[in-house]
Design a protein around this motif. Structure first.
Motif, PDB file in Angstrom:
ATOM      1  N   MET A 291       0.785  -1.297  -0.078  1.00 49.99           N
ATOM      2  CA  MET A 291      -0.165  -0.089   0.092  1.00 49.99           C
ATOM      3  C   MET A 291       0.951   1.316  -0.001  1.00 49.99           C
ATOM      4  SD  MET A 291      -3.309  -0.995   2.184  1.00 49.99           S
ATOM      5  CE  MET A 291      -4.521   0.182   1.667  1.00 49.99           C
ATOM      6  N   SER A 292       2.059   1.110  -0.258  1.00 51.12           N
ATOM      7  CA  SER A 292       3.018   2.441  -0.434  1.00 51.12           C
ATOM      8  C   SER A 292       2.978   2.995  -1.784  1.00 51.12           C
ATOM      9  CB  SER A 292       4.557   2.076  -0.107  1.00 51.12           C
ATOM     10  OG  SER A 292       4.463   1.747   1.500  1.00 51.12           O
ATOM     11  N   TYR A 304      11.221   0.564   0.971  1.00 53.23           N
ATOM     12  CA  TYR A 304      10.745   1.932   1.121  1.00 53.23           C
ATOM     13  C   TYR A 304       9.475   1.929   1.239  1.00 53.23           C
ATOM     14  CZ  TYR A 304      15.253   3.079  -1.212  1.00 53.23           C
ATOM     15  OH  TYR A 304      16.599   3.190  -1.415  1.00 53.23           O
ATOM     16  N   SER A 305       8.929   2.712   2.040  1.00 49.34           N
ATOM     17  CA  SER A 305       7.475   2.791   2.479  1.00 49.34           C
ATOM     18  C   SER A 305       6.765   4.191   2.268  1.00 49.34           C
ATOM     19  CB  SER A 305       7.245   2.322   3.793  1.00 49.34           C
ATOM     20  OG  SER A 305       7.726   1.209   3.957  1.00 49.34           O
ATOM     21  N   SER A 306       5.435   4.426   2.365  1.00 53.50           N
ATOM     22  CA  SER A 306       4.812   5.662   2.535  1.00 53.50           C
ATOM     23  C   SER A 306       3.546   5.201   3.464  1.00 53.50           C
ATOM     24  CB  SER A 306       4.430   6.411   1.500  1.00 53.50           C
ATOM     25  OG  SER A 306       3.346   5.678   0.710  1.00 53.50           O
ATOM     26  N   GLY A 307       2.517   6.084   3.820  1.00 55.27           N
ATOM     27  CA  GLY A 307       1.533   6.007   4.544  1.00 55.27           C
ATOM     28  C   GLY A 307       1.741   6.232   5.837  1.00 55.27           C
TER      29      GLY A 307
ATOM     30  N   SER B 306      -6.057   4.283   8.784  1.00 54.54           N
ATOM     31  CA  SER B 306      -4.794   4.869   8.509  1.00 54.54           C
ATOM     32  C   SER B 306      -4.872   5.759   7.572  1.00 54.54           C
ATOM     33  CB  SER B 306      -3.622   4.036   8.330  1.00 54.54           C
ATOM     34  OG  SER B 306      -4.298   3.236   7.163  1.00 54.54           O
ATOM     35  N   GLY B 307      -3.850   6.275   6.963  1.00 61.30           N
ATOM     36  CA  GLY B 307      -3.680   7.389   5.967  1.00 61.30           C
ATOM     37  C   GLY B 307      -3.700   8.824   6.252  1.00 61.30           C
TER      38      GLY B 307
ATOM     39  N   SER C 305      -4.812  16.075  -2.523  1.00 54.96           N
ATOM     40  CA  SER C 305      -4.162  14.845  -2.432  1.00 54.96           C
ATOM     41  C   SER C 305      -4.032  14.592  -0.918  1.00 54.96           C
ATOM     42  CB  SER C 305      -2.526  14.999  -2.748  1.00 54.96           C
ATOM     43  OG  SER C 305      -2.354  15.618  -4.029  1.00 54.96           O
ATOM     44  N   SER C 306      -3.711  13.309  -0.777  1.00 58.89           N
ATOM     45  CA  SER C 306      -3.783  12.806   0.499  1.00 58.89           C
ATOM     46  C   SER C 306      -2.340  11.523   0.781  1.00 58.89           C
ATOM     47  CB  SER C 306      -5.056  12.205   1.172  1.00 58.89           C
ATOM     48  OG  SER C 306      -5.385  10.783   0.405  1.00 58.89           O
ATOM     49  N   GLY C 307      -2.271  11.227   1.813  1.00 58.40           N
ATOM     50  CA  GLY C 307      -1.353  10.304   1.943  1.00 58.40           C
ATOM     51  C   GLY C 307       0.022  10.848   2.245  1.00 58.40           C
ATOM     52  N   THR C 308       1.306  10.106   2.351  1.00 59.10           N
ATOM     53  CA  THR C 308       2.649  10.682   2.594  1.00 59.10           C
ATOM     54  C   THR C 308       3.506   9.972   1.142  1.00 59.10           C
ATOM     55  OG1 THR C 308       3.611   8.812   3.942  1.00 59.10           O
ATOM     56  CG2 THR C 308       2.004  10.019   4.918  1.00 59.10           C
ATOM     57  N   ALA C 309       4.631  10.911   1.548  1.00 61.93           N
ATOM     58  CA  ALA C 309       5.491  10.508   0.191  1.00 61.93           C
ATOM     59  C   ALA C 309       6.614   9.138   0.795  1.00 61.93           C
ATOM     60  CB  ALA C 309       6.324  11.768   0.180  1.00 61.93           C
TER      61      ALA C 309
END
Lengths: 340, 340, 340
Positions: A291-292, A304-307, B306-307, C305-309
């Protein structure tokens, strides 16, 4: 049913009989999990979460690491990687049947298609002109292979697969049910505020020994091809867009999406429902966790990750509201206080 | 067309005629939304966002809560849960036709398959050896049922469904079009940097009264089965991986992905495009909101997320950049200042 | 094969021959990317990432902007939007073949279906009663069109598409393989802790000139219809839930999910794997970036947008842990220090 004695299993699995619990006269004829195994079952042990099941198993033999022998009450086969050993043993216990040449009478095969004997073509398949299918390939019922597509030797298409015109599959490619390979990419030019379609002329090329899951879609390239290397494994519900390139031996887990013109290196792992943005390049050995979103190119192998992490919704609502202030929060601190 | 008077609707819907607007001589023969209803239409009202439509409706009758009667200009049927009442009324207004035994002449049915009369097998279906299908089941055109699969009584498969070998469906299971049940799981051992496939030997077992959406994929287990309980509802485009267990009466919304060996309890709700990580366990009654990732086991019922929330991209870019500094930001504060 | 000279290409592409490199006697008969083009190829240049390929191209002609002429070693066709010019040129170089009336002998067409000549119906298609298909439509093999569905003129259905009962497609709608349109929505009432299905009575209506990708699912409405406007483009693996409305000329990228009753305006763009929450309304011209979640209505056009990088997993783990403390972190600062 295949009956194999423990010496035979040891040989295919790259294992040796344990000194503690061994009796090569035993034999196995099927595989089971530790918990449900009974007489005749081969099982394996590779994770401590199953230790209790190991101690109580009634399998006829268990593949395991040397250090776990003492917990095994039944004959043990020792190897470094019991999961790999089990993969090899499963291939020996459940061999693929030999292909007998058979084209079902309800299949529609164009006179200009070339099917190399022996092949098996299931009921209601449609094989169009100039298709070539290599020997020892099996097509399940209701597959459609459009004109000019090529399948190598030993391919296996499960039911209801669609292979669009000009697609090229290497040898031993397995494709699961209801998957579509070679549809047009999602490419439109804007004219004013409306969309004008780009008719895609590239193809999809898939290397040897790939496996593609169920309900997958892989688009053809716009001008150049979409290219999937050798030994690539793609799980169910994955979307691979036009002009993507995926390097040899990479694995893409379920529901992932690879956007147009992304280039994934060799030995990469894309986690479930992860996304790779268009035109991004991932170096060899990059792992993207589930889900990244790989929103930029990554030049160094690694994980590597995001979220964000899961938490109670009430707490999450407060934190998510604060995320919208995060830049203000950071600027409330003196710049020098934030140390990289 | 079924014609029902308001007493009959009241009975099936568990409602009573309103004192304010009732006339049991009225009858309805179809269902409509409040806004588009005309004579003969049954409608329902359950959310204040539709109050204006209620006040102006021309339906012949409306299912609603007692407190909303005064806003209804037409005969009203009062019940506690108008949405549930409507579900029952729809089942009465649009009954499923009785199944007449009919195997389409273009279907390919193996001589060793057992079809319990009456069943309906659509055009171009393929039913392999040792399949059993219970009475009152209907298969739409182009379904493929591989060898040894079992369907209970009253099942309904829409067109182009693939049921792989050995899959077990309970009674009254409905499966929508182009869905695949029983494909191999995504399980490979690593040998060096290449992948060695584990040939999956488990099956998929699905309980009574489940409904599975369109374009869904459910993988068989590796050694043990993938198990879906009774009354589970799965929306379109969902991926259920190998060895997943889903408890009775849970619901999985569209595009969700459940990774391998995850265990979802009973009465859970997995939101749209949410993910459940492999080997994670969710307790009974856990709700995961849409697009959240259940990255760890959850032992207590409740709502989890989450998010981050949606915002203008320009602001988001700044905040997302700060997220990468979040640990540094936190450490810039004195530890004692962050109160849990 | 179509042979077009540069004047002809200029006309269809809305371009003019460059003064620097022009020779209208040249002609092209296919399209290629700059890098793989050879004699007879038309190519285009629109992004600086391909400048080196432009400088070395061996295409017979290149569509490009005026300012890029000097980098082009071969005849150039100058236009404002080379990508749009290429879209038009592709349509001229690869025209759609004229439809010859042909119903494959293995297709099952109900006597009550109305097919307007000329149409092409592929092998093993099933066309049920009261279906109407307009002239110049083409259905690939193994499509199923359930009763009462209507397809306009010039529609193109690729193989294995399922169109459920009562679905309405406008003119020139293209649908890619294994897509399902008109399945029941995911609507259940709760009775105790169990689910009671709402039998969906609405339909799906799709406007003229839409294109729908492969493995897409679009659900019928519950009482009212699911409505997709004119010129809407939907990529592969997209889920469109019941009662969604999508305005004219919007585009939905791969793996996106649009939840029930969401209303998307005109000229919107929904990025890959993005989600739109149920009952949310997006104004005209809203752009949601990939993998973002539109969790609330948006009234102003713009990018959201939403989420993180993405970042290294080790750093992400620390930051994600801090996200759970974000509200505490913010409260550790004096309220007045956080400036919006």
């Amino acid at each position: 049913m295949v009956l194999l004695d423990l010496n035979q299993i040891a040989e295919v699995a790259g294992a040796r009989l344990s000194n503690l619990h061994s009796d090569s006269k035993h034999s196995v004829d099927h595989a089971s999990s530790l918990g449900s195994a009974g007489p005749g079952a081969l099982s394996f042990y590779s994770h401590s979460r199953h230790r209790e099941q190991l101690r109580n198993t009634r399998a006829s033999a268990v593949l395991l690491r040397e250090t776990d022998q003492q917990d095994c009450p039944v004959p043990a086969l020792v190897c470094e990687n019991p999961y790999l050993g089990m993969a090899r043993a499963l291939q020996a216990l459940y061999p693929i049947e030999e292909v007998e040449h058979c084209i079902h009478e309800s299949a529609i095969v164009d006179a200009q298609a070339q099917l190399e004997s022996p092949v098996q073509i299931g009921a209601h398949c449609v094989i169009e002109a100039d298709v070539r299918i290599g020997a020892n390939s099996i097509l399940g019922p209701n597959c459609v292979i459009e004109k000019g597509a090529r399948l190598g030797m030993g391919c296996r298409l499960h039911p209801q697969v669609t292979i669009h015109a000009g697609t090229l599959l290497g040898d031993r490619v397995e494709v699961w049910s209801n998957t579509v390979i070679g549809s047009d990419g999602f490419g439109y030019a804007q004219e004013g505020r409306e969309w004008v379609k780009l008719r895609h002329q590239g193809h999809v090329r898939i290397g040897d020994d790939c496996e593609i899951g169920a309900c997958v879609s892989i688009d053809r390239g716009m001008l150049d091809d979409t290219v999937i290397g050798r030994g690539v494994k793609i799980d169910n519900q994955v979307q691979v867009a036009h002009n993507v390139e995926i390097g040899d031996h990479s694995a893409i887990a379920g529901c992932a999406g690879i956007a147009g013109s992304a280039k994934i290196g060799r030995y990469c792992q894309i986690g479930g429902a992860a996304g790779v943005q268009g035109h991004v390049t991932l170096a060899d050995g990059v792992i993207i966790t589930g889900m990244s979103k790989a929103s930029q190119s990554i030049e160094e192998s690694g994980i590597y990750s995001s979220g964000t992490a899961i938490q109670k919704n009430t707490a999450w609502l407060r934190n998510a509201a604060r995320f919208k202030q995060l830049d203000q929060i950071a600027r409330a601190l003196r710049e020098g206080d934030i140390h990289e």
